[in-house]
Design a protein around this motif. Structure first.
Motif, PDB file in Angstrom:
ATOM      1  N   SER A 187      30.885  44.937  47.160  1.00 29.72           N
ATOM      2  CA  SER A 187      30.995  44.623  48.592  1.00 29.72           C
ATOM      3  C   SER A 187      30.688  45.812  49.491  1.00 29.72           C
ATOM      4  CB  SER A 187      32.399  44.103  48.905  1.00 29.72           C
ATOM      5  OG  SER A 187      33.384  45.083  48.591  1.00 29.72           O
ATOM      6  N   THR A 190      27.759  45.455  51.940  1.00 29.75           N
ATOM      7  CA  THR A 190      28.065  44.445  52.966  1.00 29.75           C
ATOM      8  C   THR A 190      28.988  45.023  54.033  1.00 29.75           C
ATOM      9  OG1 THR A 190      27.908  42.729  51.279  1.00 29.75           O
ATOM     10  CG2 THR A 190      28.961  42.130  53.360  1.00 29.75           C
ATOM     11  N   VAL A 350      26.818  38.687  51.205  1.00 30.63           N
ATOM     12  CA  VAL A 350      27.501  37.392  51.130  1.00 30.63           C
ATOM     13  C   VAL A 350      27.017  36.599  49.914  1.00 30.63           C
ATOM     14  CG1 VAL A 350      27.857  35.191  52.310  1.00 30.63           C
ATOM     15  CG2 VAL A 350      27.862  37.328  53.620  1.00 30.63           C
ATOM     16  N   ILE A 353      28.845  36.836  46.473  1.00 31.03           N
ATOM     17  CA  ILE A 353      30.243  36.410  46.381  1.00 31.03           C
ATOM     18  C   ILE A 353      30.541  35.662  45.079  1.00 31.03           C
ATOM     19  CG2 ILE A 353      31.919  34.803  47.382  1.00 31.03           C
ATOM     20  CD1 ILE A 353      31.111  35.776  50.118  1.00 31.03           C
ATOM     21  N   VAL A 356      31.678  38.186  42.620  1.00 30.34           N
ATOM     22  CA  VAL A 356      32.991  38.734  42.954  1.00 30.34           C
ATOM     23  C   VAL A 356      34.092  37.744  42.590  1.00 30.34           C
ATOM     24  CG1 VAL A 356      34.453  39.598  44.809  1.00 30.34           C
ATOM     25  CG2 VAL A 356      32.011  40.128  44.814  1.00 30.34           C
ATOM     26  N   GLY A 357      33.905  36.477  42.971  1.00 33.76           N
ATOM     27  CA  GLY A 357      34.921  35.469  42.696  1.00 33.76           C
ATOM     28  C   GLY A 357      35.142  35.248  41.214  1.00 33.76           C
TER      29      GLY A 357
END
Length: 577
Positions: A187, A190, A350, A353, A356-357
């Motif tokens: 992240s 971002t 974005v 993601i 990341v999740g």
């Protein structure tokens, strides 16, 4: 268990002991009972606050690795300096990597709590200097200072974890802390892009100050580490134990090696005198360093008795390959989104993601399972298998690849992140009987992680540049001047420059960039496969059954006296002996 036990290093005991005449002396003897490791374990809100504090510090130090990537263009505009761009990104990881082993020795020989405060304080001071920098030189120096502080944050956090939590519970907490490292790295671009666009690039560093202050306050209030024998020596004795000469050999060795990797094929040709000279100097100093470390024995900065332990040695190599595969993927996937799909830096952040999740979910599940089963080894295989699968799928990327496919690839990559904790846990298990050496072991693994990331990033960059130039010339039909024009513009502005200079060749240029980016994932695929094979040699040990060495004094005559007093039993001379 109470929420936090006070260390009972001294327990007053008044046990009568008969003299030769059979009488009892008037003054009772004072008995010292040693504190056990469990006396410093925390539970409840205090434990979670400490974990949150060190977790925030880990997030910040990992964020600083990648947050600058999207802020560099704005920084160069403010300072009117483009020739120093390489040092903006290099100063921080150079200091971070080269000082890792020294940080471990400092934690092993100085107060763990105050050493961590110093490292975090240096990190925050460097962040402040970055935020208020008025020149390019000042900014580079500030980034180096920040790297010095960051060198002790990750290993120090895990050393604190080893104090406040039992070994059987560390898998879950290590998983959570390791996931923060991955999340921050992914992240970072971002967050950096959002702050640079909405506020100022300086807030990429200002943000560290209030968050880091929370870490210091929480640890000051709730962390009470034991006083070790190594904490009681004189300052001169402690300094001699951290192997200053070994440090003076190690730092330039790593700096020369990393500069050669960063400059080779980019700033300078691989055959240039600069790169060859750096590599030769690194190899020569490395030989001298290894001889010195062998001579120092257990007092060395990186003791051979630790590194040559099978599980630790293989864990170090595993960490290097694992992080190499991980960093190549998270670096070049946003590049693919920006160049091939035309996404902005913020939008590309974005789009990752799903990775990341899935990483957060996979790490949580793995931590719970390890906590129940006691074995961390299976997750090294699971993680690297998924990392290899995602890397292999990334090599098939094409401009027409749809959302369903690349989202699936990202999910597989995120699951691969469960392997990040394996090397750290393996070292803690291997050194459970030598807790004083745990900071040294963790720092050594951390060094291999960062150095492995640098090595594989260099390999991926060489693949990218060679394939890009070849494809732009052979497939897109560009001449050398046109190719150089795109290289100077950078990947982020490749589409814009193509539309401006030769718009009819946009599809061909995009295809060339796609080919170059896709080929870089062969480096991460190779790293993941090697890491998977290395994991087969790491010892399988149930962390629930691993017990740290009991204090020697626990079986001493004084403890026998103390226990007998509690039972109101007379103690004979035979029992005391």
């Amino acid at each position: 268990m109470a929420e936090e036990k006070e260390p009972h290093s001294v327990a007053a005991s008044t046990v009568p002991a008969s003299d030769s005449a059979g009488s009892v002396p008037e003054k009772p003897a004072t008995v010292t009972s040693p504190a056990l490791e469990t006396d410093y374990h925390l539970t409840g809100s205090k434990l979670y606050l400490v974990l949150a504090g060190i977790g925030l510090a880990i997030f910040l130090f990992a964020l600083d690795v990648s947050v600058i990537s999207t802020a560099i263009p704005a920084i160069t505009v403010d300072f009117h300096a483009t020739t120093a761009i390489g040092w903006y990104a290099a100063a921080y990881p150079l200091c971070l990597c080269s000082l890792q082993p020294l940080a471990g020795k400092i934690y092993a020989n100085f107060s763990l709590k105050w050493s961590y405060f110093v490292f975090v304080g240096i990190f925050l001071f460097g962040s402040l200097l970055c935020a208020v920098a008025t020149s390019s030189v000042m900014f580079i120096i500030a980034r180096a200072i920040t790297g010095v502080g960051a060198a002790g944050i990750f290993s120090g956090a895990l050393s604190i974890l080893a104090i406040v939590a039992p070994l059987s519970k560390r898998a879950l907490y290590t998983s959570a802390l390791s996931s923060l490292f991955g999340i921050a790295t992914v992240s970072g671009p971002t967050i950096g892009g959002a702050l640079t666009t909405k506020v100022s690039w300086r807030w990429c560093f200002y943000i560290n100050l209030p968050v880091g202050a929370v870490t210091l306050v929480v640890l000051a209030l709730f962390f009470r580490p034991p006083v070790r024998d190594t904490d009681k020596g004189t300052l001169r004795e402690k300094i001699l134990k951290i192997d200053i000469f070994g440090c003076l050999l190690f730092i330039p060795t790593v700096v020369m090696a990393m500069l050669a990797l960063q400059w080779g094929g980019h700033e300078h040709p691989w055959k240039s005198a600069t790169v060859i000279g750096l590599l030769c100097g690194a190899v020569g100093l490395a030989v001298v360093f290894l001889v010195w470390e062998w001579h120092k024995g257990d007092d060395a900065m990186i003791p051979f008795s630790i590194v040559l332990h099978r599980s630790i040695f293989l864990s170090c190599l595993f960490a290097a390959c694992m992080m190499g595969a991980y960093i190549v993927n998270i670096y070049y996937i946003p590049e693919w989104f920006q160049v091939i799909k035309g996404a902005s830096p913020l939008h590309s952040g974005v789009m990752v993601i799903p990775a990341v999740g899935s990483q957060i979910a996979a790490v949580a599940v793995s931590g719970l399972v390890i906590n129940k089963t006691g074995y961390h080894n299976p997750w090294a295989f699971v993680g690297m298998a998924f990392m290899a699968i995602s890397s292999g799928l990334y090599t098939t990327l094409h401009p027409s690849t749809n959302h369903a496919k690349w989202i699936t690839y990202l999910v597989f990559q995120g699951v691969g992140g469960v392997a990040m904790q394996s090397s750290i846990l393996a070292v803690q298990v291997a050194l459970a009987s030598r807790p004083r050496q745990i900071p040294v072991g963790i720092s050594t693994v951390a060094f291999f992680q960062y150095f492995g990331a640098a090595v594989f990033q260099s390999i991926a960059l060489a693949i990218f540049q060679n394939q890009l130039v070849k494809s732009l010339k052979s497939h897109a039909g560009l001449n050398q001047d046109q190719v150089q024009l795109l290289l100077d513009a950078g990947s982020g502005h490749a589409r814009k420059e193509t539309m401006k200079s030769f718009p009819k060749k946009l599809d061909l240029v995009v295809w060339a960039y796609n080919k170059a980016i896709a080929n870089t994932f062969y480096a991460s695929l190779a790293a993941a496969i090697v890491a998977f094979l290395l994991a087969t040699g790491i010892e399988w040990k149930d962390i629930r059954a691993t017990k740290p060495a009991s204090p020697k004094a626990e079986a001493s005559p004084e403890v026998v006296v103390e226990k007998s007093r509690e039972l109101d039993k007379p103690v004979s001379r035979k029992e005391e002996v």
